[in-house]
Design a protein around this motif. Structure first.
Motif, mmCIF file in Angstrom:
data_model
loop_
_atom_site.group_PDB
_atom_site.id
_atom_site.type_symbol
_atom_site.label_atom_id
_atom_site.label_comp_id
_atom_site.label_asym_id
_atom_site.label_seq_id
_atom_site.Cartn_x
_atom_site.Cartn_y
_atom_site.Cartn_z
ATOM 1 N N VAL A 2 0.845 -1.190 0.000
ATOM 2 C CA VAL A 2 0.000 0.000 0.000
ATOM 3 C C VAL A 2 0.880 1.240 0.000
ATOM 4 C CG1 VAL A 2 -1.822 1.248 1.194
ATOM 5 C CG2 VAL A 2 -1.730 -1.257 1.315
ATOM 6 N N GLN A 3 0.528 2.188 -0.833
ATOM 7 C CA GLN A 3 1.223 3.480 -0.848
ATOM 8 C C GLN A 3 0.207 4.589 -0.634
ATOM 9 O OE1 GLN A 3 3.500 3.367 -4.587
ATOM 10 N NE2 GLN A 3 5.315 3.044 -3.334
ATOM 11 N N LEU A 4 0.591 5.549 0.204
ATOM 12 C CA LEU A 4 -0.260 6.676 0.563
ATOM 13 C C LEU A 4 0.483 7.958 0.239
ATOM 14 C CD1 LEU A 4 -1.151 5.270 4.095
ATOM 15 C CD2 LEU A 4 -2.605 5.141 2.065
ATOM 16 N N LEU A 5 -0.178 8.873 -0.460
ATOM 17 C CA LEU A 5 0.465 10.125 -0.846
ATOM 18 C C LEU A 5 -0.456 11.287 -0.498
ATOM 19 C CD1 LEU A 5 2.910 11.459 -2.127
ATOM 20 C CD2 LEU A 5 1.753 11.282 -4.348
ATOM 21 N N GLU A 6 -0.094 11.990 0.574
ATOM 22 C CA GLU A 6 -0.883 13.122 1.035
ATOM 23 C C GLU A 6 -0.387 14.424 0.401
ATOM 24 O OE1 GLU A 6 -0.393 10.175 4.515
ATOM 25 O OE2 GLU A 6 0.948 11.165 3.096
ATOM 26 N N SER A 25 -2.743 3.632 -3.389
ATOM 27 C CA SER A 25 -2.529 2.584 -4.380
ATOM 28 C C SER A 25 -2.166 1.289 -3.669
ATOM 29 C CB SER A 25 -1.418 2.983 -5.358
ATOM 30 O OG SER A 25 -0.207 3.182 -4.682
ATOM 31 N N GLY A 26 -2.364 0.183 -4.388
ATOM 32 C CA GLY A 26 -1.966 -1.109 -3.849
ATOM 33 C C GLY A 26 -3.062 -1.884 -3.156
ATOM 34 N N ILE A 27 -4.272 -1.342 -3.116
ATOM 35 C CA ILE A 27 -5.396 -2.027 -2.476
ATOM 36 C C ILE A 27 -6.655 -1.813 -3.306
ATOM 37 C CG2 ILE A 27 -4.552 -1.831 -0.101
ATOM 38 C CD1 ILE A 27 -6.568 0.581 0.143
ATOM 39 N N ILE A 28 -7.692 -2.578 -2.994
ATOM 40 C CA ILE A 28 -9.019 -2.296 -3.546
ATOM 41 C C ILE A 28 -9.609 -1.215 -2.657
ATOM 42 C CG2 ILE A 28 -11.264 -3.229 -4.153
ATOM 43 C CD1 ILE A 28 -9.895 -5.965 -4.436
ATOM 44 N N PHE A 29 -9.382 0.027 -3.056
ATOM 45 C CA PHE A 29 -9.662 1.184 -2.208
ATOM 46 C C PHE A 29 -11.094 1.185 -1.683
ATOM 47 C CE2 PHE A 29 -9.083 5.408 -0.674
ATOM 48 C CZ PHE A 29 -10.222 6.136 -0.998
ATOM 49 N N ASP A 104 1.840 1.082 6.242
ATOM 50 C CA ASP A 104 2.995 1.975 6.372
ATOM 51 C C ASP A 104 2.552 3.413 6.106
ATOM 52 O OD1 ASP A 104 5.434 -0.318 4.886
ATOM 53 O OD2 ASP A 104 4.627 -0.149 6.917
ATOM 54 N N TRP A 105 3.004 4.322 6.950
ATOM 55 C CA TRP A 105 2.581 5.705 6.845
ATOM 56 C C TRP A 105 3.247 6.404 5.660
ATOM 57 C CZ3 TRP A 105 -1.331 7.355 9.872
ATOM 58 C CH2 TRP A 105 -1.624 6.586 11.001
ATOM 59 N N GLY A 106 2.519 7.337 5.060
ATOM 60 C CA GLY A 106 3.109 8.202 4.057
ATOM 61 C C GLY A 106 3.907 9.310 4.718
ATOM 62 N N GLN A 107 4.312 10.286 3.906
ATOM 63 C CA GLN A 107 5.140 11.367 4.448
ATOM 64 C C GLN A 107 4.305 12.432 5.129
ATOM 65 O OE1 GLN A 107 4.084 11.388 1.377
ATOM 66 N NE2 GLN A 107 3.437 13.503 1.018
ATOM 67 N N GLY A 108 3.009 12.410 4.900
ATOM 68 C CA GLY A 108 2.129 13.394 5.511
ATOM 69 C C GLY A 108 2.209 14.737 4.807
#
Length: 115
Positions: A2-6, A25-29, A104-108
């Motif tokens: 999973v990737q998170l982009l804030e 991205s990386g999941i069925i949101f 895993d947390w994004g950069q915020g």
């Protein structure tokens, strides 16, 4: 993975507004409850807003009536509209799944509210 982009943070005067976005991205949101969290200097990370897969929402008392969480499943994005901002809203804002073991947390994205 999973990737998170804030994105969308910035410097704003008290009473102003900001709209945060988080691309996932990386999941069925659409299957997941999503949340916005924040961490102020010297404080623990706290959950401020949650939206379920059926778009039910819940908010921390400190932001209720001022913040609005929403989602666009086609864009795999969750939003946080922040109005009537206060200096105490200053923090790094993160998105992640709703209550439960986080990915895993994004950069915020930094939000700074000046008085």
């Amino acid at each position: 993975q999973v990737q998170l982009l804030e994105s969308g943070g910035g410097l704003v005067q008290a009473g102003g507004s900001l709209r945060l976005s988080c691309g996932v991205s990386g999941i069925i949101f659409s299957d997941y409850t999503m949340g916005w969290y924040r961490q102020a200097p010297g404080k623990q990370r706290e959950l401020v807003a949650v939206i379920t897969s059926s778009r039910s929402t819940n908010y921390a008392d400190s932001v209720k009536g001022r913040f609005t969480i929403s989602r666009d499943n086609a864009k795999k994005t969750v939003y946080l509209q922040m109005d009537s901002l206060k200096p105490e809203d200053t923090a790094v804002y993160y998105c992640n799944r709703g209550p439960g073991a986080p990915w895993d947390w994004g950069q915020g994205t930094q939000v700074t509210v000046s008085s």
